[in-house]
Design a protein around this motif. Structure first.
Motif, PDB file in Angstrom:
ATOM      1  N   GLY A  92       0.864  -1.135   0.002  1.00  0.00           N
ATOM      2  CA  GLY A  92      -0.024  -0.220  -0.055  1.00  0.00           C
ATOM      3  C   GLY A  92       0.779   1.224   0.149  1.00  0.00           C
TER       4      GLY A  92
ATOM      5  N   ARG B 180       3.306  -1.417  -5.722  1.00  0.00           N
ATOM      6  CA  ARG B 180       1.896  -1.047  -5.404  1.00  0.00           C
ATOM      7  C   ARG B 180       1.132  -0.693  -6.485  1.00  0.00           C
TER       8      ARG B 180
ATOM      9  N   ASN C  19      -4.395   1.308  -4.732  1.00  0.00           N
ATOM     10  CA  ASN C  19      -4.367   0.119  -3.798  1.00  0.00           C
ATOM     11  C   ASN C  19      -5.502  -0.946  -4.395  1.00  0.00           C
TER      12      ASN C  19
END
Ligand code: URA
Ligand code: SF4
Length: 189
Positions: free
Chosen positions: A44, A85, A89
């Motif tokens: 994240g 990432r 997200n």
């Protein structure tokens, strides 16, 4: 290949488009000879910024469960299905998982843990069963490629659904017992 050589490869990897938006690839961290290896989904924001896995709110939740079950971050290894990432997200795309999964499989081969723990649906679907359902199958122990593997709730899911915490604690206790040979009656298919 050694874990350090693999780490260097991941750091510079451009195998999928996530390399264009990442700050840091997140290789994973912990004991290179861990008996227990946790596998999350993807980094994240905090992980992307620091290059370390599970360092945000979900990471603090994971730490709480490790501590409560007598484990430490130093003795386990913590990694992810996808090392960079995904924007906003979002879930990793199947193509991204496919491009990245080889690194995880190599990490598993090198670290050679006694048991792998999938944190949440994405890891469980990739490593245990395409149709895996965490709410129904968490805490069940499977054998894949000769290695023990189980799944529990993703720590981020526990932030949204604290009602799953007692079941997660049971899973961590079982995990401890299996990893350190305190459990002799588990029936593994
Ligand atoms: N969630 C994950 O699945 N992995 C991390 O490293 C952080 C949050
Ligand atoms: Fe490479 Fe995996 Fe990052 Fe994609 S997500 S660039 S495959 S390390």
């Amino acid at each position: 290949m050694t874990l350090d050589e693999l780490r260097e490869k991941v750091k510079n990897c451009k195998n999928c488009p996530l390399c264009d938006t990442r700050i840091n690839a997140v290789f994973g961290s912990g004991n290179e000879h861990a008996e227990i290896m946790f596998v999350g989904e993807a980094p994240g924001r905090n992980e992307d910024e620091t290059g370390e896995p599970f360092v945000g709110a979900a990471g603090r939740m994971l730490n709480d469960f490790l501590t409560a079950s007598g484990l430490s971050r130093e003795e386990v290894f913590i990694g992810n299905i996808v090392k960079c990432r995904p924007p906003q997200n979002r879930d990793p795309l199947p193509a991204e998982e496919e491009r990245c999964i080889g690194y995880l499989l190599e990490q598993i081969r090198i670290i050679d843990p006694k048991i792998i723990v999938c944190l949440g649906r994405i890891a469980a679907k990739q490593l245990i069963d395409r149709d895996f359902q965490v709410t129904k199958q968490h805490g069940e122990v499977f054998r894949r490629n000769g290695r023990l593997i189980m799944a529990t709730f993703h720590p981020a899911a526990l932030l949204r659904n604290p009602a799953y915490k007692p079941a997660t604690m049971d899973d961590f206790c079982l995990l401890y017992d299996i990893a350190y040979n305190r459990h002799f009656e588990v029936d593994i298919p």
